[in-house]
Scaffold this motif. Structure first.
Motif, PDB file in Angstrom:
ATOM      1  N   GLY A   1       7.736  25.302  14.942  1.00 38.00           N
ATOM      2  CA  GLY A   1       8.836  26.683  13.915  1.00 38.00           C
ATOM      3  C   GLY A   1      10.578  26.349  13.226  1.00 38.00           C
ATOM      4  O   GLY A   1      10.956  26.511  12.917  1.00 38.00           O
ATOM      5  N   ASP A   2      10.278  24.340  13.620  1.00 40.95           N
ATOM      6  CA  ASP A   2      11.504  23.779  13.143  1.00 40.95           C
ATOM      7  C   ASP A   2      11.377  23.754  11.439  1.00 40.95           C
ATOM      8  O   ASP A   2      10.887  22.818  11.375  1.00 40.95           O
ATOM      9  N   PRO A   3      12.203  24.197  10.163  1.00 44.96           N
ATOM     10  CA  PRO A   3      11.824  23.477   9.001  1.00 44.96           C
ATOM     11  C   PRO A   3      12.348  22.276   8.381  1.00 44.96           C
ATOM     12  O   PRO A   3      11.496  21.209   8.146  1.00 44.96           O
ATOM     13  N   GLU A   4      13.356  22.079   9.763  1.00 47.24           N
ATOM     14  CA  GLU A   4      13.303  20.296   9.171  1.00 47.24           C
ATOM     15  C   GLU A   4      12.524  19.352   9.627  1.00 47.24           C
ATOM     16  O   GLU A   4      11.913  18.776   9.266  1.00 47.24           O
ATOM     17  N   VAL A   5      12.186  19.826  10.661  1.00 45.35           N
ATOM     18  CA  VAL A   5      10.466  18.629  11.872  1.00 45.35           C
ATOM     19  C   VAL A   5       9.923  19.102  10.452  1.00 45.35           C
ATOM     20  O   VAL A   5       8.827  18.178  10.436  1.00 45.35           O
ATOM     21  N   GLN A   6       9.408  20.184  10.331  1.00 46.08           N
ATOM     22  CA  GLN A   6       8.025  20.288   8.850  1.00 46.08           C
ATOM     23  C   GLN A   6       8.747  19.600   7.041  1.00 46.08           C
ATOM     24  O   GLN A   6       7.604  18.641   6.762  1.00 46.08           O
ATOM     25  N   LYS A   7      10.000  19.843   7.373  1.00 45.20           N
ATOM     26  CA  LYS A   7      10.127  18.889   5.866  1.00 45.20           C
ATOM     27  C   LYS A   7       9.970  17.149   6.549  1.00 45.20           C
ATOM     28  O   LYS A   7       9.961  16.781   6.071  1.00 45.20           O
ATOM     29  N   GLN A   8      10.248  16.906   7.448  1.00 44.07           N
ATOM     30  CA  GLN A   8       9.884  15.302   8.237  1.00 44.07           C
ATOM     31  C   GLN A   8       9.011  14.948   8.136  1.00 44.07           C
ATOM     32  O   GLN A   8       8.591  13.741   7.968  1.00 44.07           O
ATOM     33  N   MET A   9       7.947  16.245   8.056  1.00 47.14           N
ATOM     34  CA  MET A   9       6.463  15.626   9.014  1.00 47.14           C
ATOM     35  C   MET A   9       5.946  15.671   7.851  1.00 47.14           C
ATOM     36  O   MET A   9       4.836  14.433   7.075  1.00 47.14           O
ATOM     37  N   ALA A  10       6.940  16.189   6.470  1.00 45.32           N
ATOM     38  CA  ALA A  10       5.637  16.529   5.089  1.00 45.32           C
ATOM     39  C   ALA A  10       5.898  15.162   4.518  1.00 45.32           C
ATOM     40  O   ALA A  10       5.140  14.811   3.659  1.00 45.32           O
ATOM     41  N   GLY A  11       7.036  14.738   4.706  1.00 46.30           N
ATOM     42  CA  GLY A  11       7.653  13.225   4.208  1.00 46.30           C
ATOM     43  C   GLY A  11       6.845  12.569   4.677  1.00 46.30           C
ATOM     44  O   GLY A  11       6.627  11.225   4.032  1.00 46.30           O
ATOM     45  N   GLY A  12       6.260  12.295   6.079  1.00 46.90           N
ATOM     46  CA  GLY A  12       6.148  10.869   6.573  1.00 46.90           C
ATOM     47  C   GLY A  12       4.203  11.406   6.318  1.00 46.90           C
ATOM     48  O   GLY A  12       3.800   9.986   5.776  1.00 46.90           O
ATOM     49  N   LEU A  13       3.617  12.286   6.082  1.00 44.72           N
ATOM     50  CA  LEU A  13       2.705  12.654   5.220  1.00 44.72           C
ATOM     51  C   LEU A  13       2.602  11.788   3.745  1.00 44.72           C
ATOM     52  O   LEU A  13       1.401  11.582   3.505  1.00 44.72           O
ATOM     53  N   GLU A  14       3.769  11.876   3.204  1.00 48.13           N
ATOM     54  CA  GLU A  14       3.519  11.519   1.056  1.00 48.13           C
ATOM     55  C   GLU A  14       3.243  10.009   1.436  1.00 48.13           C
ATOM     56  O   GLU A  14       2.909   9.591   0.791  1.00 48.13           O
ATOM     57  N   ASN A  15       4.418   9.795   2.815  1.00 47.05           N
ATOM     58  CA  ASN A  15       4.545   8.161   2.640  1.00 47.05           C
ATOM     59  C   ASN A  15       3.066   7.609   3.000  1.00 47.05           C
ATOM     60  O   ASN A  15       2.667   6.689   3.159  1.00 47.05           O
ATOM     61  N   MET A  16       2.535   8.398   3.714  1.00 45.33           N
ATOM     62  CA  MET A  16       0.623   8.165   4.206  1.00 45.33           C
ATOM     63  C   MET A  16       0.208   7.779   3.369  1.00 45.33           C
ATOM     64  O   MET A  16      -1.155   7.077   2.708  1.00 45.33           O
ATOM     65  N   ASN A  17       0.149   9.260   2.172  1.00 40.20           N
ATOM     66  CA  ASN A  17      -0.794   8.773   1.451  1.00 40.20           C
ATOM     67  C   ASN A  17       0.038   8.454   0.112  1.00 40.20           C
ATOM     68  O   ASN A  17      -0.725   8.075  -0.846  1.00 40.20           O
ATOM     69  N   GLN A  18       0.829   7.033   0.087  1.00 37.11           N
ATOM     70  CA  GLN A  18       0.886   6.505  -1.015  1.00 37.11           C
ATOM     71  C   GLN A  18       0.429   5.006  -0.310  1.00 37.11           C
ATOM     72  O   GLN A  18      -0.204   4.782   0.658  1.00 37.11           O
ATOM     73  N   ASP A  19       0.015   4.768  -1.843  1.00 36.63           N
ATOM     74  CA  ASP A  19      -1.006   3.775  -1.919  1.00 36.63           C
ATOM     75  C   ASP A  19      -0.107   2.876  -2.117  1.00 36.63           C
ATOM     76  O   ASP A  19       1.234   2.801  -2.817  1.00 36.63           O
ATOM     77  N   PRO A  20      -1.015   1.240  -1.720  1.00 35.74           N
ATOM     78  CA  PRO A  20      -0.411  -0.212  -1.898  1.00 35.74           C
ATOM     79  C   PRO A  20       0.472  -0.019  -2.770  1.00 35.74           C
ATOM     80  O   PRO A  20       1.603  -0.793  -2.690  1.00 35.74           O
ATOM     81  N   ALA A  21       0.182   0.164  -4.240  1.00 34.65           N
ATOM     82  CA  ALA A  21       0.968   0.089  -5.627  1.00 34.65           C
ATOM     83  C   ALA A  21       2.238   0.960  -5.825  1.00 34.65           C
ATOM     84  O   ALA A  21       3.396   0.329  -5.621  1.00 34.65           O
ATOM     85  N   GLN A  22       1.861   2.164  -5.094  1.00 33.29           N
ATOM     86  CA  GLN A  22       3.160   2.679  -4.712  1.00 33.29           C
ATOM     87  C   GLN A  22       4.485   2.072  -3.584  1.00 33.29           C
ATOM     88  O   GLN A  22       5.241   2.178  -3.946  1.00 33.29           O
ATOM     89  N   GLN A  23       4.404   1.857  -2.566  1.00 34.65           N
ATOM     90  CA  GLN A  23       4.663   0.431  -1.688  1.00 34.65           C
ATOM     91  C   GLN A  23       5.342  -0.433  -2.091  1.00 34.65           C
ATOM     92  O   GLN A  23       6.505  -0.871  -1.647  1.00 34.65           O
ATOM     93  N   LEU A  24       5.020  -0.928  -3.429  1.00 36.63           N
ATOM     94  CA  LEU A  24       5.170  -2.344  -3.874  1.00 36.63           C
ATOM     95  C   LEU A  24       5.929  -2.101  -5.146  1.00 36.63           C
ATOM     96  O   LEU A  24       6.838  -2.697  -5.292  1.00 36.63           O
ATOM     97  N   ALA A  25       6.071  -0.406  -4.996  1.00 36.16           N
ATOM     98  CA  ALA A  25       7.031  -0.151  -6.155  1.00 36.16           C
ATOM     99  C   ALA A  25       8.097   0.367  -5.328  1.00 36.16           C
ATOM    100  O   ALA A  25       9.623  -0.219  -5.687  1.00 36.16           O
ATOM    101  N   LEU A  26       8.533  -0.462  -3.897  1.00 35.33           N
ATOM    102  CA  LEU A  26       9.859   0.263  -2.844  1.00 35.33           C
ATOM    103  C   LEU A  26      10.070  -1.945  -3.325  1.00 35.33           C
ATOM    104  O   LEU A  26      11.808  -1.583  -3.379  1.00 35.33           O
ATOM    105  N   LEU A  27       9.526  -2.531  -3.604  1.00 35.79           N
ATOM    106  CA  LEU A  27       9.732  -3.717  -3.580  1.00 35.79           C
ATOM    107  C   LEU A  27      11.152  -4.131  -4.798  1.00 35.79           C
ATOM    108  O   LEU A  27      11.168  -4.945  -4.859  1.00 35.79           O
ATOM    109  N   LEU A  28      10.216  -3.029  -6.146  1.00 43.04           N
ATOM    110  CA  LEU A  28      10.815  -3.444  -6.748  1.00 43.04           C
ATOM    111  C   LEU A  28      11.423  -2.787  -7.608  1.00 43.04           C
ATOM    112  O   LEU A  28      12.674  -3.426  -8.543  1.00 43.04           O
ATOM    113  N   GLY A  29      12.181  -2.098  -6.239  1.00 43.17           N
ATOM    114  CA  GLY A  29      13.708  -2.092  -6.298  1.00 43.17           C
ATOM    115  C   GLY A  29      14.559  -2.189  -6.303  1.00 43.17           C
ATOM    116  O   GLY A  29      15.461  -2.299  -5.808  1.00 43.17           O
TER     117      GLY A  29
END
Length: 312
Positions: free
Chosen positions: A156-184
């Motif tokens: 019921g906490d919008p902040e928790v929901q936002k953080q969880m959504a962010g976590g799911l997005e991170n898990m849904n990132q493929d290795p190539a997207q994670q490689l993009a972090l290194l490119l940064g």
């Protein structure tokens, strides 16, 4: 359900959270130029290294799956501290995982629990195999189900929901997207040719500050205002996190063969070493039968009804 079984479940879930969280930060690996391009020559410039890793980004994006063998070492001061070994298959687009885990981080606090466990993640839901003893206590239900979105919604906490959504997005990132972090990283470096698991590779490394990591993480775009982003960075710094040191070894087919990520915290350094192979092999991951699973949220309600005074 006996409290002792719940303690074992808690340990497994903590370990799984660590695995998933680190995998989200570290899945990415880079591809590279052929060894012949650099053998006996001067080290590549940063721009040349970025070009190599960009090529790997594109190649890895197309693969969508690989086998993975990972070892994580976490400081004893962190919950779930110790060593965790994980091996199995992972897929991206869509994100799936089917691995076996073992190590001191899994058995810490529950020495009578299973010495290894299987974890499946599919459709944003994680399933943990709690073992035969668990099944005997739960009418044959040995798999604990944790629906991340349901957990967020129940808060019921919008902040928790936002953080969880962010976590799911991170898990849904493929290795190539994670490689993009290194490119940064503003200081990419070509270390030189090395052999990994008998395969010739090129070794690259780079570092990211917390700010650079947040800026490079596409999963966070649009989720936080500037003020919220600044608060996120501040909160991460409060944990003692200094930044990320990333190394990647790229094989002659432009696929990452190995990746090492180190994160320095107040409690010590968290380190993940991953070996990847069999890119493009189909990752056929299926959820356990519904009749063999029990829901984490329902378990929490049961524990609340038992009250804090329940004995183990």
């Amino acid at each position: 359900m006996a409290m002792a079984a719940w303690k074992r479940a808690g340990v497994c879930l903590t370990a799984a959270a660590v695995v998933v969280g680190l995998a989200g930060c570290q899945d990415g690996d880079g591809g590279g130029k052929k060894s012949a391009d650099t053998s006996g020559s001067a080290a590549q410039t940063q721009n040349e290294a970025a070009e190599v890793l960009q090529a790997a980004f594109e190649k890895t994006s197309e693969a969508k799956s690989s086998k993975v063998r990972m070892t994580m070492t976490m400081p004893a001061g962190l919950e779930g501290g110790g060593t965790m070994e994980m091996s199995g298959v992972q897929g991206w687009d869509p994100a799936v995982l089917d691995v076996t885990m073992k190590g001191s981080a899994l058995t810490a606090g529950a020495p009578d629990g299973p010495q290894q466990t299987r974890m499946i993640m599919v459709d944003g839901v994680m399933y943990m195999d709690m073992g035969a003893e668990q099944a005997a206590q739960m009418d044959g239900k040995r798999w604990m189900k944790m629906d991340f979105k349901a957990v967020a919604d129940a808060s019921g906490d919008p902040e928790v929901q936002k953080q969880m959504a962010g976590g799911l997005e991170n898990m849904n990132q493929d290795p190539a997207q994670q490689l993009a972090l290194l490119l940064g990283s503003p200081n990419l470096k070509h270390v030189g040719p090395e052999k990994v698991d008998g395969v010739q590779t090129e070794h690259y490394k780079g570092t990211l500050t917390i700010e650079e990591m947040v800026d490079a993480n596409k999963a966070l775009e649009g989720m936080f205002s500037e003020a919220e982003r600044e608060q996120l960075v501040a909160n991460m710094k409060k944990t003692g996190l200094k930044g990320y040191d990333t190394e990647v070894w790229v094989d002659e087919d432009d696929y990452p063969a190995k990746m090492v990520v180190g994160m320095t915290t107040a409690q010590g350094t968290m380190k993940m070493t991953a070996h990847y192979s069999d890119y493009g092999a189909k990752a056929e991951v299926q959820a356990p039968p519904a009749g063999e699973t029990f829901d984490f949220m329902e378990l929490m309600k049961e524990l609340e009804s038992l009250g804090a005074g329940s004995a183990a």
